[in-house]
Design an enzyme around this catalytic site. Structure first.
Site, PDB file in Angstrom:
ATOM      1  N   ASP A 164      27.259   4.821 -30.350  1.00  8.08           N
ATOM      2  CA  ASP A 164      27.707   5.430 -31.594  1.00  8.08           C
ATOM      3  C   ASP A 164      28.577   4.452 -32.390  1.00  8.08           C
ATOM      4  OD1 ASP A 164      27.870   8.104 -32.966  1.00  8.08           O
ATOM      5  OD2 ASP A 164      30.010   7.772 -32.719  1.00  8.08           O
ATOM      6  N   GLU A 198      24.313  -6.238 -14.613  1.00  6.23           N
ATOM      7  CA  GLU A 198      24.657  -6.119 -13.187  1.00  6.23           C
ATOM      8  C   GLU A 198      23.699  -5.163 -12.479  1.00  6.23           C
ATOM      9  OE1 GLU A 198      28.590  -4.449 -13.222  1.00  6.23           O
ATOM     10  OE2 GLU A 198      29.408  -6.151 -14.339  1.00  6.23           O
TER      11      GLU A 198
END
Ligand code: NOJ
Length: 595
Positions: A229, A309
């Site tokens: 957002d 990751e």
């Protein structure tokens, strides 16, 4: 009907404008992503607000529609002052929507159905009910707790004037003055949106660390990525200089035009293939000091590393209202986000010239950084495209339409254009976003009573702007059930129009030519013919009001003019309106496999 004759031979002499659109094989490069607005999708409890178990129950309908992923607007703990975009706990589910266990069940069901799930992260601001903000209010000026937000001293005598002249996107000042614990007037805090949504200070490393932890919380649970957002708003220009927006007022992105008229390129497309190397037109206004600042990119590099990751291709999609597209492409460089909503496309005029130009601009800008272009026509912040495309008056983003709005849309024309526009969009290479209910052809709910409205825009502008409630009404599933099958109680947090039964999913299921079946066919053919990983090759010889290109073996023709045009001979794979007599009528798109 007059039929304009087609060229003697339709020669695919087009120039592949897209080149290599997008580099990589991640699923999101070609995905169709369906936006679920949780409060309005499906309600399992009957309280009138949709929830996660409701979503879980209805997910098979989306798998069967043929989308690849769902993006859920926020379901985190929130006072709901801005429908969940005011988060008070990023690592829990609001009880209105269910529990973390309900989330896990929803995610597992989606994955069983081969649907990816994208959560909506809201990092620009928290809710004023977030413990961080409560701590900031209770802490002295200059404390580390205050430094998590954008607190400033007021100007003028006694500091009783706002620190600058910035206007909130939702109307009124962007600043609110606090009262100190001892009752004296205190500092001011910045809120780009509602006063219940204080902006975080993203220059503060502590804030950055917290969000890395929040991302990991949801990635560990298995989400496939995030829609981010206000990804253009998190860094503000140093010194917070005064800024006066253009006359149409504040919007999600101050520099975006309200219509694309001012973006139309000075190029004549009539009967010619486009030359490659289309460039952006100049941005109409300089960026406001709270949008599109260079410093945001460092944040996205950090988020990119966190996602890296994790196994699998996790996605970051920027809600970045920046203009021009070449600037927006900076959000999706290889070490930043994966994709960004294409608002330039969303707001382009329904003319062949504008559409061709924005398609070229988009492909050129995004492929320049190896990212896919995205395409989007509707979401929870804009007038639904089945209405927007038939508006006859200016309608800036966020203004909405209500009973008193000028230029009321004509529903039949609006739906016809929406179907043509969607058919065009789904034939384009890259990733497309759908907003819940558009597959039913839902129009904007224009006649909501004032007393039902909930968008903070309506309140902050004192009714001057209707706001976004009209596109957020709970969607109809079954024509004859209470609340059209949204729940079993008949309650609905926004009233559903009385004439929505024909739009209900079960009214359209299996009905040839229905909007639902059109979407289903489009998605199936798009997949089968690999349109999302193809290229656009413009075709010569059609009139100036016609868009014609090849994508792989499929010829796409959209007639945006008033006069019907002759179709090439071939097998019609998709038609947004019935085709008779070899002619392509006005406001109609077809996909043809030429013989
Ligand atoms: C963009 C969201 O899409 C919108 O619904 C919200 O009001 C603002 N950001 C503020 O979070």
């Amino acid at each position: 009907m007059t039929i304009e004759s087609a060229p003697d031979s339709v020669v695919p002499a087009g120039i592949p404008t897209s080149g290599l659109l997008s580099t990589g094989s991640e699923w999101w490069r070609t995905a169709v992503i369906y936006q679920i607005y949780p409060r309005s999708f499906a309600d399992s409890t009957g309280d009138g607000v949709g929830d996660l178990p409701g979503i879980t129950r209805r997910l098979p309908a989306l798998a069967e529609l043929g989308v690849d992923a769902v993006w859920l607007s926020p379901f985190f703990t929130s006072p709901q002052k801005d429908a969940g975009y005011d988060v008070s706990d990023y690592c829990d589910v609001d009880p209105r929507f269910g529990t973390l266990e309900d989330f896990d069940r929803m995610l597992a069901t989606a994955h069983e159905l081969d649907l990816k799930v994208i959560a909506d992260m809201v990092p620009n601001h928290t809710s004023s009910a977030h413990p961080w903000f409560i701590e900031a209010l209770a802490s002295p000026e200059g404390s580390p707790e205050r430094d998590r937000y954008m607190f400033r001293d007021g100007k003028g005598k006694n500091g009783d004037e706002a620190p600058n002249n910035w206007e909130s996107v939702f109307g009124g000042s962007m600043w609110n003055r606090i009262t100190n614990p001892d009752g004296t007037p205190g500092q001011w805090y910045l809120h780009i949106f509602d006063s219940s949504q204080p902006d975080l200070n993203w220059e503060n490393p502590w804030v950055r660390e917290q969000f890395h932890g929040i991302l990991r919380f949801w990635l560990d649970r298995g989400v496939d990525g995030f829609r981010v957002d206000v990804a253009h708003g998190m860094i503000k220009e140093a010194g917070l200089p005064d800024y006066t927006p253009p006359p149409e007022g504040a919007s999600m992105g101050g520099a975006l035009p309200t219509t694309s008229d001012d973006l139309v390129l000075d190029l004549s497309h009539a009967d010619t293939a486009l030359a490659p190397g289309i460039t952006d037109p100049p941005a109409p206004n300089p960026d406001p000091p709270y949008w599109g600042q260079e410093g945001v990119h460092d944040i996205w590099r950090g988020w990119h590393s966190v996602l890296a990751e994790y196994e699998g291709d996790r996605v970051l999609c920027a809600e970045a209202w920046v203009d021009p597209l070449t600037k927006m492409a900076l959000w999706v460089r290889p070490d930043e986000m994966s994709q960004a909503f294409n608002f330039d496309y969303m707001f382009s005029d329904w003319t062949a010239e504008s559409q061709r130009a924005v398609i070229d601009r988009s492909i050129a800008a995004f492929s320049g950084v190896g990212a896919p272009s995205t395409w989007v026509l509707s979401n929870h912040d804009v007038v639904r495209h089945a209405s927007r495309l038939a508006l006859t008056a200016e309608n800036p983003q966020g203004a909405g339409i209500g009973p008193g709005s000028p230029g009321q849309p004509e529903p039949v024309l609006g739906l016809r254009r929406a179907r043509a526009a969607t058919s065009l969009m789904l034939s384009l290479p890259g990733s497309s976003y759908l907003y819940q209910g558009e597959e039913l052809g839902l129009p904007e709910a224009v006649n909501l009573p004032d007393s039902a409205r909930q968008d903070p825009t309506w309140f902050r502008t004192k009714g001057e702007k209707y706001g976004r409630d009209g596109c957020r009404v709970p969607i109809p599933w079954e024509a004859d059930k209470p609340a059209y099958g949204f729940n079993s109680s008949g309650k609905s947090w926004l009233p559903q129009p009385a004439d929505w039964a024909p739009y209900a999913r079960d009214s359209q299921e299996g009905i040839p030519g229905s909007t639902l079946e059109m979407y289903r066919t489009a998605l199936a053919v798009r997949r089968e013919r690999h349109l999302a990983s193809g290229t656009v090759s413009w075709l010569n010889g059609y009139g100036r009001d016609v868009i014609a290109f090849r994508n792989g073996e499929v010829t796409v023709i959209a007639n945006l003019g008033k006069v019907a045009v002759e179709l090439p001979v071939g097998n019609i794979l998709l038609a947004s309106e019935p085709i008779t007599g070899g002619a392509l009528p006005s406001d109609t798109t077809v996909w043809v496999l030429r013989s």
